[in-house]
Design a protein around this motif. Structure first.
Motif, PDB file in Angstrom:
ATOM      1  N   ALA A 115      67.273 -40.847  17.263  1.00  0.00           N
ATOM      2  CA  ALA A 115      67.529 -40.906  18.706  1.00  0.00           C
ATOM      3  C   ALA A 115      66.644 -41.945  19.377  1.00  0.00           C
ATOM      4  CB  ALA A 115      67.296 -39.529  19.328  1.00  0.00           C
ATOM      5  N   ILE A 116      65.367 -41.981  18.971  1.00  0.00           N
ATOM      6  CA  ILE A 116      64.431 -42.938  19.561  1.00  0.00           C
ATOM      7  C   ILE A 116      64.834 -44.366  19.215  1.00  0.00           C
ATOM      8  CG2 ILE A 116      62.053 -43.778  19.503  1.00  0.00           C
ATOM      9  CD1 ILE A 116      61.201 -40.839  19.060  1.00  0.00           C
ATOM     10  N   ALA A 118      67.738 -45.522  18.267  1.00  0.00           N
ATOM     11  CA  ALA A 118      69.026 -45.904  18.857  1.00  0.00           C
ATOM     12  C   ALA A 118      68.832 -46.359  20.302  1.00  0.00           C
ATOM     13  CB  ALA A 118      70.002 -44.737  18.790  1.00  0.00           C
ATOM     14  N   TRP A 119      68.022 -45.612  21.045  1.00  0.00           N
ATOM     15  CA  TRP A 119      67.770 -45.990  22.444  1.00  0.00           C
ATOM     16  C   TRP A 119      66.978 -47.289  22.524  1.00  0.00           C
ATOM     17  CZ3 TRP A 119      63.074 -46.569  25.032  1.00  0.00           C
ATOM     18  CH2 TRP A 119      63.179 -46.791  26.408  1.00  0.00           C
ATOM     19  N   LEU A 120      65.896 -47.378  21.738  1.00  0.00           N
ATOM     20  CA  LEU A 120      65.041 -48.558  21.800  1.00  0.00           C
ATOM     21  C   LEU A 120      65.775 -49.814  21.337  1.00  0.00           C
ATOM     22  CD1 LEU A 120      62.268 -49.789  22.338  1.00  0.00           C
ATOM     23  CD2 LEU A 120      61.606 -49.156  19.995  1.00  0.00           C
ATOM     24  N   GLY A 122      68.937 -50.341  21.327  1.00  0.00           N
ATOM     25  CA  GLY A 122      69.956 -50.670  22.319  1.00  0.00           C
ATOM     26  C   GLY A 122      69.395 -51.524  23.443  1.00  0.00           C
ATOM     27  N   ARG A 123      68.202 -51.158  23.928  1.00  0.00           N
ATOM     28  CA  ARG A 123      67.560 -51.942  24.986  1.00  0.00           C
ATOM     29  C   ARG A 123      67.152 -53.327  24.482  1.00  0.00           C
ATOM     30  NH1 ARG A 123      65.737 -49.246  29.500  1.00  0.00           N
ATOM     31  NH2 ARG A 123      65.497 -51.400  30.249  1.00  0.00           N
TER      32      ARG A 123
END
Length: 223
Positions: A115-116, A118-120, A122-123
């Motif tokens: 989850a971490i 994927a978010w990071l 993505g940014r």
């Protein structure tokens, strides 16, 4: 048993932190690689080059190479990225000296790390596209996946044979600090500048390396 040597490493690391904040380049050129050299010497002085410790020794060497690339004038980000990628691969080898396995705690770790990342990522990917640096997306993705595997491997030492409680805790904390350091470095470089970014990156980086190496040495001495 721990000796006084890690304190020497920490003192030189603090000198580097001050040099980074004050922009004392000549001091940084000595203290930054010097911190890693002291870590290497400590591993050798403990006679800890047998078994999985050779992986950690090589990891510190590649990390020192990455340190040097990133502090040199000019754009050596990609060579530095590759050096640290190899360092993480070495650490993964040392942390998985026995066959990899997974339990329900591992599933929780994997979901959280996924989850971490994927978010990071993505940014980071969005920022790279905006800056016209699409060619960096794949190297950054590969690096993100490898360091995530390193963190997962460190967290799983708590259930691995040969890792005592303290050694497993130290490598886990060290890996998390390392992850935080690289995340801040990437965020500051590609997404948005952070205040005192280089200081934050170096403090978490050195604490991460200390945690990983001290935990590994403790594991080796207990074996």
């Amino acid at each position: 048993m721990l000796d006084h040597w890690p304190w020497y490493v920490l003192v030189l690391a603090i000198v580097n932190w001050v040099a980074v904040e004050k922009k004392w380049k000549r001091v940084e050129y000595i203290a930054k690689p010097g911190t890693m050299i002291l870590l290497l010497l400590w591993i050798v002085l403990n006679g800890s080059l047998g078994g999985p410790m050779i992986w950690f020794f090589l990891g510190v060497i590649f990390s020192m190479g990455g340190d040097i690339f990133l502090m040199l004038p000019g754009n050596f980000f990609l060579p530095g990225l590759i050096s640290f990628l190899l360092a993480h691969i070495m650490y993964i080898g040392g942390l998985n000296s026995s066959a990899p396995y997974i339990n329900w705690q591992g599933v929780i770790f994997l979901v959280g790390i996924a989850a971490i990342i994927a978010w990071l990522y993505g940014r980071l990917a969005t920022a790279l596209e905006r800056k016209g640096q699409q060619a960096m997306k794949l190297p950054v993705l590969v690096y993100s996946l490898v360091i995530s595997l390193m963190v997962y491997s460190a967290l799983m030492t708590g259930w691995r044979e040969g890792w005592q409680g303290l050694s497993a805790v130290l490598v886990s904390i060290g890996a998390i600090f390392f992850y935080a350091s690289d995340s801040m470095l990437a965020w500051d470089r590609f997404v948005q500048p952070l205040s005192h970014a280089r200081l934050r990156v170096m403090v978490t980086y050195h604490l991460g390396q200390l945690g990983i190496v001290i935990g590994a040495v403790l594991m080796s001495l207990a074996g």
